[in-house]
Design a protein around this motif. Structure first.
Motif, PDB file in Angstrom:
ATOM      1  N   THR A  79      10.759   8.206  -5.881  1.00  0.00           N
ATOM      2  CA  THR A  79       9.966   9.501  -6.612  1.00  0.00           C
ATOM      3  C   THR A  79       8.396   8.434  -6.410  1.00  0.00           C
ATOM      4  O   THR A  79       7.696   8.280  -6.485  1.00  0.00           O
ATOM      5  CB  THR A  79      10.086   9.325  -7.779  1.00  0.00           C
ATOM      6  N   GLU A  80       9.466   6.783  -6.714  1.00  0.00           N
ATOM      7  CA  GLU A  80       8.207   5.577  -6.607  1.00  0.00           C
ATOM      8  C   GLU A  80       7.441   5.584  -5.244  1.00  0.00           C
ATOM      9  O   GLU A  80       6.152   5.527  -5.485  1.00  0.00           O
ATOM     10  CB  GLU A  80       8.414   3.996  -6.668  1.00  0.00           C
ATOM     11  N   LEU A  81       8.021   6.318  -4.164  1.00  0.00           N
ATOM     12  CA  LEU A  81       7.446   6.204  -2.725  1.00  0.00           C
ATOM     13  C   LEU A  81       6.611   6.719  -2.399  1.00  0.00           C
ATOM     14  O   LEU A  81       5.340   6.847  -2.503  1.00  0.00           O
ATOM     15  CB  LEU A  81       8.400   6.456  -1.493  1.00  0.00           C
ATOM     16  N   VAL A  82       6.453   8.321  -3.194  1.00  0.00           N
ATOM     17  CA  VAL A  82       5.884   9.506  -3.500  1.00  0.00           C
ATOM     18  C   VAL A  82       5.134   9.484  -4.348  1.00  0.00           C
ATOM     19  O   VAL A  82       3.640   9.709  -3.756  1.00  0.00           O
ATOM     20  CB  VAL A  82       6.590  10.575  -3.143  1.00  0.00           C
ATOM     21  N   LYS A  83       5.225   8.882  -5.319  1.00  0.00           N
ATOM     22  CA  LYS A  83       4.030   8.314  -6.077  1.00  0.00           C
ATOM     23  C   LYS A  83       2.935   7.922  -6.073  1.00  0.00           C
ATOM     24  O   LYS A  83       2.737   7.721  -6.269  1.00  0.00           O
ATOM     25  CB  LYS A  83       4.618   7.438  -7.485  1.00  0.00           C
ATOM     26  N   SER A  84       3.462   6.078  -4.942  1.00  0.00           N
ATOM     27  CA  SER A  84       2.315   5.271  -5.100  1.00  0.00           C
ATOM     28  C   SER A  84       1.298   6.245  -4.119  1.00  0.00           C
ATOM     29  O   SER A  84       0.446   5.810  -3.573  1.00  0.00           O
ATOM     30  CB  SER A  84       2.830   4.560  -4.167  1.00  0.00           C
ATOM     31  N   THR A  85       1.915   7.443  -2.794  1.00  0.00           N
ATOM     32  CA  THR A  85       1.353   7.791  -2.147  1.00  0.00           C
ATOM     33  C   THR A  85       0.389   8.482  -2.079  1.00  0.00           C
ATOM     34  O   THR A  85      -0.718   8.985  -2.155  1.00  0.00           O
ATOM     35  CB  THR A  85       2.114   8.606  -0.999  1.00  0.00           C
ATOM     36  N   VAL A  86       0.924  10.052  -3.248  1.00  0.00           N
ATOM     37  CA  VAL A  86       0.503  10.166  -4.495  1.00  0.00           C
ATOM     38  C   VAL A  86      -1.030   9.640  -5.024  1.00  0.00           C
ATOM     39  O   VAL A  86      -2.373  10.179  -5.277  1.00  0.00           O
ATOM     40  CB  VAL A  86       0.910  11.223  -5.399  1.00  0.00           C
ATOM     41  N   GLU A  87      -0.971   8.548  -6.106  1.00  0.00           N
ATOM     42  CA  GLU A  87      -1.983   7.975  -6.258  1.00  0.00           C
ATOM     43  C   GLU A  87      -3.319   7.293  -5.468  1.00  0.00           C
ATOM     44  O   GLU A  87      -3.831   7.403  -5.562  1.00  0.00           O
ATOM     45  CB  GLU A  87      -0.650   6.860  -7.154  1.00  0.00           C
ATOM     46  N   THR A  88      -2.597   7.117  -3.808  1.00  0.00           N
ATOM     47  CA  THR A  88      -3.936   7.226  -2.746  1.00  0.00           C
ATOM     48  C   THR A  88      -4.820   7.641  -3.208  1.00  0.00           C
ATOM     49  O   THR A  88      -5.824   8.124  -2.431  1.00  0.00           O
ATOM     50  CB  THR A  88      -3.519   6.273  -2.031  1.00  0.00           C
ATOM     51  N   VAL A  89      -4.533   9.629  -2.748  1.00  0.00           N
ATOM     52  CA  VAL A  89      -5.583  10.590  -3.051  1.00  0.00           C
ATOM     53  C   VAL A  89      -5.860  11.027  -4.568  1.00  0.00           C
ATOM     54  O   VAL A  89      -6.184  11.803  -4.366  1.00  0.00           O
ATOM     55  CB  VAL A  89      -4.418  11.200  -2.193  1.00  0.00           C
ATOM     56  N   VAL A  90      -4.952  10.676  -5.078  1.00  0.00           N
ATOM     57  CA  VAL A  90      -4.784  11.481  -6.944  1.00  0.00           C
ATOM     58  C   VAL A  90      -6.185  10.553  -7.206  1.00  0.00           C
ATOM     59  O   VAL A  90      -5.379   9.765  -8.184  1.00  0.00           O
ATOM     60  CB  VAL A  90      -3.879  11.978  -6.944  1.00  0.00           C
ATOM     61  N   ALA A  91      -7.561  10.779  -7.656  1.00  0.00           N
ATOM     62  CA  ALA A  91      -8.250   9.580  -8.021  1.00  0.00           C
ATOM     63  C   ALA A  91      -9.554  10.975  -8.876  1.00  0.00           C
ATOM     64  O   ALA A  91      -9.168  12.439  -7.811  1.00  0.00           O
ATOM     65  CB  ALA A  91      -9.314   9.188  -6.471  1.00  0.00           C
ATOM     66  N   GLY A 151     -12.494  13.435  -9.368  1.00  0.00           N
ATOM     67  CA  GLY A 151     -13.270  14.345  -8.111  1.00  0.00           C
ATOM     68  C   GLY A 151     -12.271  14.982  -7.619  1.00  0.00           C
ATOM     69  O   GLY A 151     -12.652  15.884  -6.416  1.00  0.00           O
ATOM     70  N   THR A 152     -10.612  14.681  -7.679  1.00  0.00           N
ATOM     71  CA  THR A 152     -10.429  15.334  -6.064  1.00  0.00           C
ATOM     72  C   THR A 152      -9.770  16.947  -7.077  1.00  0.00           C
ATOM     73  O   THR A 152     -10.057  17.253  -8.259  1.00  0.00           O
ATOM     74  CB  THR A 152      -8.683  14.909  -6.495  1.00  0.00           C
ATOM     75  N   PRO A 153      -8.988  17.798  -6.036  1.00  0.00           N
ATOM     76  CA  PRO A 153      -9.966  19.227  -6.538  1.00  0.00           C
ATOM     77  C   PRO A 153      -7.900  19.609  -7.641  1.00  0.00           C
ATOM     78  O   PRO A 153      -7.760  20.989  -7.889  1.00  0.00           O
ATOM     79  CB  PRO A 153      -9.366  19.851  -5.404  1.00  0.00           C
ATOM     80  N   PHE A 154      -7.758  18.036  -7.826  1.00  0.00           N
ATOM     81  CA  PHE A 154      -5.589  18.440  -8.221  1.00  0.00           C
ATOM     82  C   PHE A 154      -6.341  18.829  -9.988  1.00  0.00           C
ATOM     83  O   PHE A 154      -7.211  18.352 -10.397  1.00  0.00           O
ATOM     84  CB  PHE A 154      -4.888  17.777  -8.505  1.00  0.00           C
ATOM     85  N   ARG A 155      -5.359  19.877 -10.716  1.00  0.00           N
ATOM     86  CA  ARG A 155      -5.333  19.849 -11.932  1.00  0.00           C
ATOM     87  C   ARG A 155      -5.655  18.448 -12.431  1.00  0.00           C
ATOM     88  O   ARG A 155      -5.034  17.771 -12.791  1.00  0.00           O
ATOM     89  CB  ARG A 155      -4.655  20.689 -12.697  1.00  0.00           C
ATOM     90  N   PRO A 156      -6.671  18.603 -13.580  1.00  0.00           N
ATOM     91  CA  PRO A 156      -7.251  17.249 -14.435  1.00  0.00           C
ATOM     92  C   PRO A 156      -5.440  17.359 -15.128  1.00  0.00           C
ATOM     93  O   PRO A 156      -4.113  17.975 -15.824  1.00  0.00           O
ATOM     94  CB  PRO A 156      -8.059  17.528 -15.697  1.00  0.00           C
ATOM     95  N   GLY A 157      -4.984  15.826 -16.167  1.00  0.00           N
ATOM     96  CA  GLY A 157      -3.935  15.915 -16.525  1.00  0.00           C
ATOM     97  C   GLY A 157      -2.504  15.605 -16.040  1.00  0.00           C
ATOM     98  O   GLY A 157      -1.646  15.032 -16.512  1.00  0.00           O
ATOM     99  N   LEU A 158      -2.702  15.651 -14.889  1.00  0.00           N
ATOM    100  CA  LEU A 158      -1.615  15.307 -13.632  1.00  0.00           C
ATOM    101  C   LEU A 158      -1.008  14.446 -14.181  1.00  0.00           C
ATOM    102  O   LEU A 158      -1.988  13.440 -13.199  1.00  0.00           O
ATOM    103  CB  LEU A 158      -1.157  16.672 -12.373  1.00  0.00           C
ATOM    104  N   HIS A 159      -0.222  13.658 -13.960  1.00  0.00           N
ATOM    105  CA  HIS A 159       0.436  12.813 -13.741  1.00  0.00           C
ATOM    106  C   HIS A 159       1.130  12.318 -12.839  1.00  0.00           C
ATOM    107  O   HIS A 159       1.827  13.725 -11.824  1.00  0.00           O
ATOM    108  CB  HIS A 159       1.516  12.069 -15.187  1.00  0.00           C
ATOM    109  N   PRO A 160       0.704  11.388 -11.834  1.00  0.00           N
ATOM    110  CA  PRO A 160       1.365  11.072 -10.685  1.00  0.00           C
ATOM    111  C   PRO A 160       2.557  11.336 -10.504  1.00  0.00           C
ATOM    112  O   PRO A 160       3.045  11.445  -9.497  1.00  0.00           O
ATOM    113  CB  PRO A 160       0.199   9.799 -10.071  1.00  0.00           C
ATOM    114  N   ASN A 161       3.386  10.670 -11.031  1.00  0.00           N
ATOM    115  CA  ASN A 161       5.228  10.675 -11.542  1.00  0.00           C
ATOM    116  C   ASN A 161       5.542  12.485 -11.320  1.00  0.00           C
ATOM    117  O   ASN A 161       6.534  12.554 -10.712  1.00  0.00           O
ATOM    118  CB  ASN A 161       5.724  10.312 -12.455  1.00  0.00           C
TER     119      ASN A 161
END
Length: 200
Positions: free
Chosen positions: A126-138, A140-150
């Motif tokens: 989970t931490e490995l995928v989360k760290s990858t997610v954190e690099t793309v979820v910043a 201004g991204t198109p993801f729903r606001p409030g989604l936690h990277p974990n």
């Protein structure tokens, strides 16, 4: 035993032996003692590296996942956005990783449940995928606001596991995988999602 390897080298040798045995003999037949012997180590030595077989499996899955993630990222076109990265990564999981011999063992049953459940609950993965997610979820991204990277990491892992376990019909076909992801997965995580289309 072990030829004077460092702890990290010993872990790699033991994981190599475990991967070989899981693929050739199956998960249930590959006890810690059998794995240690295959690697040229004592039973005590393997327990110095891994507290139990679940910990060994988790380390192997992390290693395999990292290897595949590097391969996937290297194949994503330059300039691809986070949504394209996610879609193409999941298409590759659905259409190619399903034939990975080690990952295929997730369908094998363990005494405590399935290996898939071990993978889903592995905090290291989970931490490995989360760290990858954190690099793309910043911002201004198109993801729903409030989604936690974990949470997003857990969702991605669960989706990938459903593909690896072949619970989605015909998802090994890249076109079906892409349609499924765009119709069902993206609406769960994007502010604006693609129009639904026929999948199957």
């Amino acid at each position: 035993m072990g030829g004077g390897n460092t702890a990290e080298q010993a872990r790699e040798v033991l994981m190599d032996a475990a991967e070989h045995l899981f693929v050739t003999r199956g998960y249930r037949a590959s006890t810690m003692e059998v794995i240690a012997r295959e690697a040229g180590y004592s039973r005590t030595a393997i327990y110095r590296q891994f507290a139990n077989r679940d910990e060994l499996v988790a380390a192997m899955v992390q290693r395999t996942t990292q290897r595949h993630m590097v391969s996937i990222l290297s194949r994503i076109p330059a300039g691809a956005g986070p949504v394209d990265l996610l879609v193409e990564s999941l298409v590759i999981v659905a259409s190619e990783l399903v034939s990975d011999p080690l990952l295929n063992t997730i369908a094998d049953q363990t005494a405590d449940g399935t290996i898939a459940s071990l993978i889903a609950n592995d905090s290291g993965l989970t931490e490995l995928v989360k760290s990858t997610v954190e690099t793309v979820v910043a911002d201004g991204t198109p993801f729903r606001p409030g989604l936690h990277p974990n949470d997003l990491a857990q969702f991605i892992i669960a989706t990938a596991l459903s593909f690896l376990m072949k619970t989605v019909p015909a998802v090994t076909d890249p076109a079906v995988a892409r349609s499924y992801i765009e119709t069902f997965i993206l609406p769960a995580i994007l502010q604006e999602s693609p129009e639904p289309r026929r999948v199957f």
